[in-house]
Design a protein around this motif. Structure first.
Motif, PDB file in Angstrom:
ATOM      1  N   THR A   9      -1.299   4.763   9.956  1.00 53.24           N
ATOM      2  CA  THR A   9      -1.820   3.761   9.477  1.00 53.24           C
ATOM      3  C   THR A   9      -1.680   3.595   7.715  1.00 53.24           C
ATOM      4  O   THR A   9      -1.165   2.856   7.086  1.00 53.24           O
ATOM      5  N   TYR A  10      -2.048   4.946   7.302  1.00 56.09           N
ATOM      6  CA  TYR A  10      -1.696   4.927   5.799  1.00 56.09           C
ATOM      7  C   TYR A  10      -0.241   5.188   5.413  1.00 56.09           C
ATOM      8  O   TYR A  10      -0.034   4.518   4.216  1.00 56.09           O
ATOM      9  N   ALA A  11       0.472   5.631   6.227  1.00 52.92           N
ATOM     10  CA  ALA A  11       1.877   5.814   5.896  1.00 52.92           C
ATOM     11  C   ALA A  11       2.607   4.355   5.923  1.00 52.92           C
ATOM     12  O   ALA A  11       3.329   3.981   5.113  1.00 52.92           O
ATOM     13  N   LEU A  12       2.251   3.658   6.877  1.00 52.02           N
ATOM     14  CA  LEU A  12       2.584   2.356   7.141  1.00 52.02           C
ATOM     15  C   LEU A  12       2.310   1.721   5.900  1.00 52.02           C
ATOM     16  O   LEU A  12       2.970   0.696   5.374  1.00 52.02           O
ATOM     17  N   ASN A  13       0.939   1.532   5.759  1.00 58.05           N
ATOM     18  CA  ASN A  13       0.727   0.835   4.491  1.00 58.05           C
ATOM     19  C   ASN A  13       1.335   1.165   3.330  1.00 58.05           C
ATOM     20  O   ASN A  13       1.513   0.157   2.508  1.00 58.05           O
ATOM     21  N   LYS A  14       1.448   2.231   2.961  1.00 63.14           N
ATOM     22  CA  LYS A  14       2.323   2.774   1.908  1.00 63.14           C
ATOM     23  C   LYS A  14       3.761   2.110   1.938  1.00 63.14           C
ATOM     24  O   LYS A  14       4.401   1.621   0.790  1.00 63.14           O
ATOM     25  N   LEU A  15       4.457   2.130   2.975  1.00 61.04           N
ATOM     26  CA  LEU A  15       5.579   1.700   3.028  1.00 61.04           C
ATOM     27  C   LEU A  15       5.566   0.083   3.065  1.00 61.04           C
ATOM     28  O   LEU A  15       6.484  -0.354   2.352  1.00 61.04           O
ATOM     29  N   LEU A  16       4.677  -0.423   3.556  1.00 58.98           N
ATOM     30  CA  LEU A  16       4.582  -1.882   3.156  1.00 58.98           C
ATOM     31  C   LEU A  16       4.514  -2.449   1.891  1.00 58.98           C
ATOM     32  O   LEU A  16       4.849  -3.396   1.215  1.00 58.98           O
ATOM     33  N   VAL A  17       3.598  -1.628   1.264  1.00 54.18           N
ATOM     34  CA  VAL A  17       3.374  -1.783  -0.349  1.00 54.18           C
ATOM     35  C   VAL A  17       4.783  -1.803  -1.018  1.00 54.18           C
ATOM     36  O   VAL A  17       4.815  -2.345  -1.905  1.00 54.18           O
ATOM     37  N   TYR A  18       5.285  -0.485  -0.787  1.00 46.96           N
ATOM     38  CA  TYR A  18       6.632  -0.392  -1.228  1.00 46.96           C
ATOM     39  C   TYR A  18       7.835  -1.841  -0.910  1.00 46.96           C
ATOM     40  O   TYR A  18       8.378  -1.944  -1.982  1.00 46.96           O
ATOM     41  N   VAL A  19       7.863  -2.014   0.326  1.00 54.52           N
ATOM     42  CA  VAL A  19       8.574  -3.306   0.449  1.00 54.52           C
ATOM     43  C   VAL A  19       8.190  -4.328   0.016  1.00 54.52           C
ATOM     44  O   VAL A  19       8.918  -5.260  -0.784  1.00 54.52           O
ATOM     45  N   GLU A  20       7.007  -4.726  -0.330  1.00 54.20           N
ATOM     46  CA  GLU A  20       6.405  -5.922  -0.904  1.00 54.20           C
ATOM     47  C   GLU A  20       6.766  -5.959  -2.360  1.00 54.20           C
ATOM     48  O   GLU A  20       7.156  -6.816  -2.877  1.00 54.20           O
ATOM     49  N   ARG A  21       6.528  -4.708  -3.115  1.00 48.43           N
ATOM     50  CA  ARG A  21       7.102  -4.499  -4.440  1.00 48.43           C
ATOM     51  C   ARG A  21       8.315  -4.774  -4.822  1.00 48.43           C
ATOM     52  O   ARG A  21       9.039  -5.441  -5.573  1.00 48.43           O
ATOM     53  N   ARG A  22       9.448  -4.404  -3.712  1.00 50.19           N
ATOM     54  CA  ARG A  22      10.757  -4.652  -3.779  1.00 50.19           C
ATOM     55  C   ARG A  22      11.132  -6.102  -3.702  1.00 50.19           C
ATOM     56  O   ARG A  22      11.972  -6.652  -4.375  1.00 50.19           O
ATOM     57  N   LEU A  23      10.256  -6.596  -2.763  1.00 51.02           N
ATOM     58  CA  LEU A  23      10.495  -8.125  -2.774  1.00 51.02           C
ATOM     59  C   LEU A  23       9.966  -9.020  -3.884  1.00 51.02           C
ATOM     60  O   LEU A  23      10.511  -9.916  -3.946  1.00 51.02           O
TER      61      LEU A  23
END
Length: 215
Positions: free
Chosen positions: A201-215
């Motif tokens: 869940t921590y890895a998934l959360n970090k990935l989603l934060v990255y995607v959100e920033r890119r968007l």
């Protein structure tokens, strides 16, 4: 507390297999849930009752009943009905996908309806079709607003995948329960399982934060 690392080490290969299955089942369920949820979400927003009513019923059923019960219905009822036999992994993916689709459908609906209606009217007045308006105007803006909600849903789905141990799908909790049964110890299997889910869940959360920033 006497924590025996040798027990965890003995089960490490099995836990690794369980981790791989958990990731595979969760990823497949997320993808299928996203696709099915889009269909259900558009169906619910349809002005045609023969589309909106069944989709509403679908959402109410899967959001209003426990995932635990849904897994049992799918494993002992739906999968044998379709395949003629039980399959824990197929049942796990099916149940998690159907459940996730009900929640992602509401995320799609909320995201799309959050876009000002005036933008759609302006696009149509410029000659775009309803499909083009949705594809090029509404969805690109709505997706950015949906990302945090999708992130929460994905994390919940990864954690809920632990329930498929109930039907003997050999994921993390299945092998953790096997470890507890063999050694009659609690701390080692369940703390290890908790740590593995935390890492996921921590890895998934970090990935989603990255995607959100890119968007």
């Amino acid at each position: 507390m006497d924590f025996r690392f040798d027990i965890v080490w003995d089960y490490a290969p099995l836990l690794a297999r369980g981790l791989l299955l958990t990731v595979s089942v969760s990823a497949a369920s997320i993808v299928i849930g996203l696709i099915l949820g889009l269909v259900v979400g558009f169906g619910k927003m349809s002005r045609r009752p023969y589309w909106s009513w069944p989709m509403n019923g679908y959402i109410h059923f899967f959001r209003g009943t426990p995932l635990y019960v849904q897994i049992l219905i799918v494993h002992f009822g739906l999968v044998p009905l379709v395949l003629g036999r039980s399959d824990a992994v197929i049942a796990a993916v099916t149940a998690l996908s159907l459940n996730s689709a009900a929640y992602t459908a509401e995320i799609y609906r909320a995201g799309i309806q959050s876009i000002d209606r005036g933008q759609r009217e302006a696009a149509i007045s410029l000659g775009l079709t309803s499909w083009q308006t949705m594809r090029y105007i509404v969805l690109p803006q709505a997706v950015k607003r949906m990302v945090p909600a999708f992130g929460n849903e994905f994390i919940v789905l990864v954690k809920d995948s632990s329930l498929v141990a109930l039907i003997a799908a050999p994921e993390i909790m299945y092998w953790s329960n096997a470890m507890r049964g063999q050694y009659m110890r609690v701390w080692e299997p369940y703390l290890t399982a908790a740590l593995l889910y935390l890492v996921l869940t921590y890895a998934l959360n970090k990935l989603l934060v990255y995607v959100e920033r890119r968007l």
